[in-house]
Enzyme design. Structure first.
Site, PDB file in Angstrom:
ATOM      1  N   ARG A 126      15.032  28.387  49.745  1.00  0.00           N
ATOM      2  CA  ARG A 126      15.839  28.892  50.605  1.00  0.00           C
ATOM      3  C   ARG A 126      15.483  29.316  52.121  1.00  0.00           C
ATOM      4  O   ARG A 126      15.303  30.231  52.450  1.00  0.00           O
ATOM      5  CB  ARG A 126      16.690  30.277  49.837  1.00  0.00           C
ATOM      6  CG  ARG A 126      17.347  29.792  48.821  1.00  0.00           C
ATOM      7  CD  ARG A 126      18.034  31.118  48.154  1.00  0.00           C
ATOM      8  NE  ARG A 126      19.115  30.496  47.151  1.00  0.00           N
ATOM      9  CZ  ARG A 126      19.843  31.231  46.298  1.00  0.00           C
ATOM     10  NH1 ARG A 126      19.481  32.659  46.245  1.00  0.00           N
ATOM     11  NH2 ARG A 126      20.894  31.050  45.469  1.00  0.00           N
ATOM     12  N   GLN A 131      19.459  24.695  53.846  1.00  0.00           N
ATOM     13  CA  GLN A 131      20.822  25.129  53.243  1.00  0.00           C
ATOM     14  C   GLN A 131      21.772  24.191  53.060  1.00  0.00           C
ATOM     15  O   GLN A 131      22.714  24.519  51.942  1.00  0.00           O
ATOM     16  CB  GLN A 131      21.640  25.812  54.599  1.00  0.00           C
ATOM     17  CG  GLN A 131      20.673  27.229  54.819  1.00  0.00           C
ATOM     18  CD  GLN A 131      21.616  27.934  55.960  1.00  0.00           C
ATOM     19  OE1 GLN A 131      22.329  27.525  56.756  1.00  0.00           O
ATOM     20  NE2 GLN A 131      21.311  29.232  56.342  1.00  0.00           N
ATOM     21  N   ASP A 134      20.977  23.462  49.300  1.00  0.00           N
ATOM     22  CA  ASP A 134      20.999  24.402  48.404  1.00  0.00           C
ATOM     23  C   ASP A 134      22.057  24.405  47.192  1.00  0.00           C
ATOM     24  O   ASP A 134      22.982  25.262  47.490  1.00  0.00           O
ATOM     25  CB  ASP A 134      20.843  25.668  49.073  1.00  0.00           C
ATOM     26  CG  ASP A 134      20.837  27.186  48.343  1.00  0.00           C
ATOM     27  OD1 ASP A 134      20.441  26.989  46.975  1.00  0.00           O
ATOM     28  OD2 ASP A 134      20.555  28.029  48.856  1.00  0.00           O
ATOM     29  N   SER A 137      23.035  27.737  45.551  1.00  0.00           N
ATOM     30  CA  SER A 137      24.017  28.927  46.199  1.00  0.00           C
ATOM     31  C   SER A 137      25.372  28.300  46.276  1.00  0.00           C
ATOM     32  O   SER A 137      26.135  28.876  45.911  1.00  0.00           O
ATOM     33  CB  SER A 137      23.452  28.792  47.949  1.00  0.00           C
ATOM     34  OG  SER A 137      22.337  29.685  48.062  1.00  0.00           O
ATOM     35  N   TYR A 232      14.896  36.451  47.279  1.00  0.00           N
ATOM     36  CA  TYR A 232      15.330  36.905  45.739  1.00  0.00           C
ATOM     37  C   TYR A 232      14.642  38.465  45.625  1.00  0.00           C
ATOM     38  O   TYR A 232      13.857  38.547  46.150  1.00  0.00           O
ATOM     39  CB  TYR A 232      14.704  35.817  44.578  1.00  0.00           C
ATOM     40  CG  TYR A 232      15.072  34.367  44.720  1.00  0.00           C
ATOM     41  CD1 TYR A 232      16.359  34.151  44.062  1.00  0.00           C
ATOM     42  CD2 TYR A 232      14.662  33.345  45.631  1.00  0.00           C
ATOM     43  CE1 TYR A 232      17.094  32.912  44.163  1.00  0.00           C
ATOM     44  CE2 TYR A 232      15.224  32.110  45.536  1.00  0.00           C
ATOM     45  CZ  TYR A 232      16.358  31.970  44.776  1.00  0.00           C
ATOM     46  OH  TYR A 232      16.912  30.775  44.806  1.00  0.00           O
TER      47      TYR A 232
END
Length: 384
Positions: A126, A131, A134, A137, A232
């Site tokens: 991450r 992005q 990902d 997500s 996280y």
């Protein structure tokens, strides 16, 4: 891995029970074909997500049977492969997939033994430059939204405040555990429906994000910031968990629904709601557990069925992205296409740059070895 002279991407038809998503949509195929990439799509790969074969053909894909994809150097799928799926792959193939390696160690071993280079979509770092890749997500966004819709459907209650001639109906009270991507989407969705939302998280950074979406952060005495690697949450001590559960029990006792989203990559989900905490909830309330696949945040969660205890229903949410297969597939397909852009150069040659932090962070097996240190450790040793 030596560069290939031709890159063919093969999109698999998912065979896992209940999996309706697909790793490419006609739109993502069209964009990849426009770059000069050859895309093979297994017959009916997108049917369950609402994408017919004809749409893939119109986008420039070659429709093939599973046995006709031997020329593919890159294979994309959604669900972790079975051992039978692994046996169909040729040595040297690069596989893009969700893998959940800590739950599928036998499959990881088979991938390594088969000479497959496996890039786990659920281990993509991450970081800013990743992005677009990902997938955790993108799918968590779907899960967070769907969790609120499921809660609203399951509850015998309005979400918003209603003022009527017959009296005032108070808004639903929602507790969200975990303010990651799924949790924040749940907060935003519940707020749009008019609920009152309280949110628990052990990361200090979550406080402002929760407030910005209209939620109220649940304070725990002597809280310590537990932000871990990659943003996280990391594991916390027993003392903090005891204090957190005492505070949460009070909020859960007033809630109509709890949505749990707390997960730690590569490990079982933390137990946040005990049996006793469920028993403190109001009859008719619900728990939506998005961490069900990793053991659940609720002690009573069971994958595949709704559990009712003391009038409270505990609903597993592991299949929510598949329940919205069209939207989920569109998002996942963009993640896969972005990863392909990273792996394939301008001359359409497939190369794995092991010095690239996105590739290295996602790589689980390569050239006969398990390259992910934590997974190798679970299998019994480094370079298992």
């Amino acid at each position: 891995m030596a560069p290939s002279t031709e890159t063919a991407l093969f999109v698999v038809r998912e065979r896992a029970a209940g999996e309706r998503r697909v790793a490419a949509t006609p739109d993502s195929v069209r964009r990849q074909v426009a770059t000069g990439r050859r895309v093979l799509v297994e017959h009916e790969a997108g049917a369950a997500a609402g994408f017919p074969d004809e749409a893939y053909a119109d986008a420039g894909a070659d429709l093939v049977d599973a046995t006709d994809a031997g020329g593919a150097t890159l294979v994309a799928r959604v669900a972790p492969p079975s051992l039978e799926d692994v046996n169909r792959l040729s040595p040297g193939t690069v596989l893009l997939t969700f893998l959940a390696p800590h739950r599928n160690l036998e499959v990881v071993r088979a991938l390594a033994d088969g000479g497959i280079s496996t890039l786990a979509m659920d281990l993509v770092p991450r970081i800013t430059r990743a992005q677009a890749i990902d997938a955790l997500s993108s799918q968590a966004n779907v899960s967070g939204y769907r969790a609120v819709i499921e809660a609203a459907h399951a509850l015998d209650k309005y979400f918003p405040l209603f003022m009527t001639a017959a009296g005032t109906i108070r808004p639903a009270r929602i507790v969200v555990l975990g303010a990651g991507v799924a949790g924040l989407q749940a907060v935003a969705t519940a707020k749009r429906l008019g609920a009152v939302i309280h949110v628990s998280d052990i990361r200090e950074a979550a406080r402002e994000e929760v407030a910005s979406l209209g939620g109220t952060f649940i304070e725990v005495p002597d809280i310590e910031d537990a932000t871990g690697e990659g943003g996280y949450a990391k594991e916390v001590g027993a003392g903090f968990l005891e204090r957190q559960r005492a505070v949460l029990t009070e909020f859960l006792g007033q809630a109509n629904a709890a949505i749990t989203t707390a997960q730690i990559p590569g490990r079982p989900a933390p137990e946040l709601i005990t049996r006793e905490m469920v028993e403190a909830m109001q009859p008719g309330s619900v728990v939506i557990d998005l961490a069900a696949a990793d053991g659940g945040n609720c002690a009573l969660t069971e994958v595949g069925r709704i559990v009712e205890h003391h009038g409270v229903r505990i609903i597993p949410g592991n299949d929510f992205p598949s329940a919205m297969a069209g939207e989920s597939s569109a998002l996942y397909a963009r993640n896969v296409a972005a990863f392909c852009d990273l792996l394939i150069d301008d001359e359409q040659r497939l190369q794995l740059d092991l010095d690239d932090e996105v590739v290295a962070g996602s790589l689980v097996t390569h050239e006969g070895t398990v390259t992910a240190p934590k997974i190798a450790e679970l299998l019994g040793g480094k370079d298992a």
